[in-house]
Design a protein around this motif. Structure first.
Motif, PDB file in Angstrom:
ATOM      1  N   LEU A  20       1.486   6.677  -6.896  1.00 47.39           N
ATOM      2  CA  LEU A  20       0.476   7.680  -7.226  1.00 47.39           C
ATOM      3  C   LEU A  20       1.016   9.093  -7.005  1.00 47.39           C
ATOM      4  O   LEU A  20       0.824   9.981  -7.838  1.00 47.39           O
ATOM      5  N   ALA A  21       1.680   9.290  -5.868  1.00 47.99           N
ATOM      6  CA  ALA A  21       2.196  10.622  -5.548  1.00 47.99           C
ATOM      7  C   ALA A  21       3.259  11.061  -6.551  1.00 47.99           C
ATOM      8  O   ALA A  21       3.320  12.230  -6.933  1.00 47.99           O
ATOM      9  N   SER A  22       4.073  10.107  -6.999  1.00 48.69           N
ATOM     10  CA  SER A  22       5.155  10.452  -7.922  1.00 48.69           C
ATOM     11  C   SER A  22       4.648  10.803  -9.316  1.00 48.69           C
ATOM     12  O   SER A  22       5.390  11.334 -10.134  1.00 48.69           O
ATOM     13  N   GLU A  23       3.356  10.540  -9.575  1.00 50.64           N
ATOM     14  CA  GLU A  23       2.773  10.961 -10.848  1.00 50.64           C
ATOM     15  C   GLU A  23       2.522  12.462 -10.872  1.00 50.64           C
ATOM     16  O   GLU A  23       2.393  13.065 -11.934  1.00 50.64           O
ATOM     17  N   SER A  69       0.827  -1.212   0.000  1.00 49.84           N
ATOM     18  CA  SER A  69       0.000   0.000   0.000  1.00 49.84           C
ATOM     19  C   SER A  69       0.859   1.260   0.000  1.00 49.84           C
ATOM     20  O   SER A  69       0.527   2.255  -0.646  1.00 49.84           O
ATOM     21  N   ALA A  70       1.979   1.208   0.717  1.00 51.12           N
ATOM     22  CA  ALA A  70       2.889   2.364   0.743  1.00 51.12           C
ATOM     23  C   ALA A  70       3.533   2.562  -0.627  1.00 51.12           C
ATOM     24  O   ALA A  70       3.690   3.694  -1.092  1.00 51.12           O
ATOM     25  N   LEU A  71       3.861   1.459  -1.287  1.00 50.99           N
ATOM     26  CA  LEU A  71       4.436   1.554  -2.624  1.00 50.99           C
ATOM     27  C   LEU A  71       3.425   2.108  -3.626  1.00 50.99           C
ATOM     28  O   LEU A  71       3.771   2.902  -4.505  1.00 50.99           O
ATOM     29  N   ARG A  72       2.178   1.686  -3.473  1.00 50.85           N
ATOM     30  CA  ARG A  72       1.124   2.215  -4.375  1.00 50.85           C
ATOM     31  C   ARG A  72       0.943   3.706  -4.148  1.00 50.85           C
ATOM     32  O   ARG A  72       0.806   4.484  -5.106  1.00 50.85           O
ATOM     33  N   LYS A 120      11.453  12.586  -5.101  1.00 49.40           N
ATOM     34  CA  LYS A 120      11.998  12.984  -3.800  1.00 49.40           C
ATOM     35  C   LYS A 120      10.908  13.576  -2.901  1.00 49.40           C
ATOM     36  O   LYS A 120      10.819  13.256  -1.710  1.00 49.40           O
ATOM     37  N   LYS A 121      10.064  14.436  -3.497  1.00 51.11           N
ATOM     38  CA  LYS A 121       8.978  15.024  -2.715  1.00 51.11           C
ATOM     39  C   LYS A 121       7.925  13.980  -2.374  1.00 51.11           C
ATOM     40  O   LYS A 121       7.331  13.995  -1.294  1.00 51.11           O
TER      41      LYS A 121
END
Length: 280
Positions: A245-248, A238-241, A253-254
């Motif tokens: 999503l956030a990296s999209e 779940s953390a990887l998902r 880094k953020k």
């Protein structure tokens, strides 16, 4: 005749008030102070009204001075060995002198005090239960990277000394060899007016160094987290998902910083997991 004592005396690394009362007493009472740079050390001795005779002992004359010092000590004189700053023998000459005196039956006594490596380790925010002091990294990139590669699996915090001219190159090589997910700390001008410590992921510290030329001035201690700090940190799917999503919508880094705040997982572990997943 009683043999004299060789005292290994730590002196300030910046702030003159950091000398111990015992160190001052010893420097006043011995017959000779053996110093790396007598002109530099005379300023310290003058500051405390110490009139003991100075004798130059450095890299280029250390072997020649051993017999001279041994003669003085066996004759009953006591000697204090000091370096330009901090604790003698720590990335400085002197161990051959200590070894020779011990082999000859001369008592060697430590007068402890300041040490830049220990001072930096205490304020860096990296694990302190196990560490390896390496000293100065090689000046050439190829040799420097070879040293870092040899230390890749070391589990303790790595402690280096580095010059302002090479600090950026050294951190860049840490990133190249050990990965941008490593936690590092740069501590500069310890105990001096512009003492500064910056701790973070390699890329964060590198950005900080490159952001302002003042950040690259001074004498540095570079600390790098050991290989084991993020080992064994399990990143659940779940953390990887969430990271994916956030990296999209933002730089990786953020995204790692955001997911770290939400999950409590270390940023460096998330960053390494993301890099591994991208490679896969």
């Amino acid at each position: 005749m009683t043999t004299g004592i060789l005292y290994i005396v730590a002196t300030p690394i910046g702030n003159l008030n950091d000398i111990t009362l015992r160190a001052i007493d010893v420097l006043k009472q011995v017959d000779v102070v053996a110093a790396e740079d007598t002109r530099h050390s005379k300023k310290l001795l003058d500051h405390y009204g110490i009139e003991t005779r100075l004798m130059a002992v450095h890299d280029h004359n250390e072997d020649d001075r051993i017999q001279s010092l041994l003669t003085k000590l066996q004759g009953g004189s006591s000697v204090a060995l000091i370096s330009d700053a901090g604790t003698p023998l720590i990335s400085d000459p002197g161990f051959r002198i200590v070894r020779a005196m011990q082999h000859s039956g001369v008592e060697v006594v430590s007068i402890p005090g300041p040490c830049a490596a220990i001072a930096a380790l205490s304020i860096a925010g990296l694990p302190t239960d196990r560490f390896l002091f390496v000293g100065f990294l090689p000046a050439k990139q190829k040799a420097r990277q070879a040293v870092l590669e040899a230390l890749l699996s070391e589990q303790g915090t790595l402690v280096f000394y580095e010059s302002p001219k090479r600090i950026v190159a050294a951190v860049e090589d840490v990133a190249a060899v050990m990965g941008e997910g490593r936690m590092v700390s740069v501590a500069k001008e310890i105990t001096k007016a512009f003492e500064t410590v910056k701790t973070g992921l390699v890329y964060e510290v590198l950005e900080w160094l490159q952001d302002d030329e003042h950040h690259r001035r001074g004498e540095f201690v570079l600390l790098v987290q050991g290989a084991a700090e993020s080992a064994g940190v399990e990143i659940d799917p779940s953390a990887l998902r969430a990271l994916g999503l956030a990296s999209e919508y933002m730089p990786l880094k953020k995204a790692c910083g955001l997911v770290s705040e939400l999950t409590g997982l270390p940023k460096n572990a998330l960053y390494e997991a993301a890099l591994a997943q991208n490679k896969g």
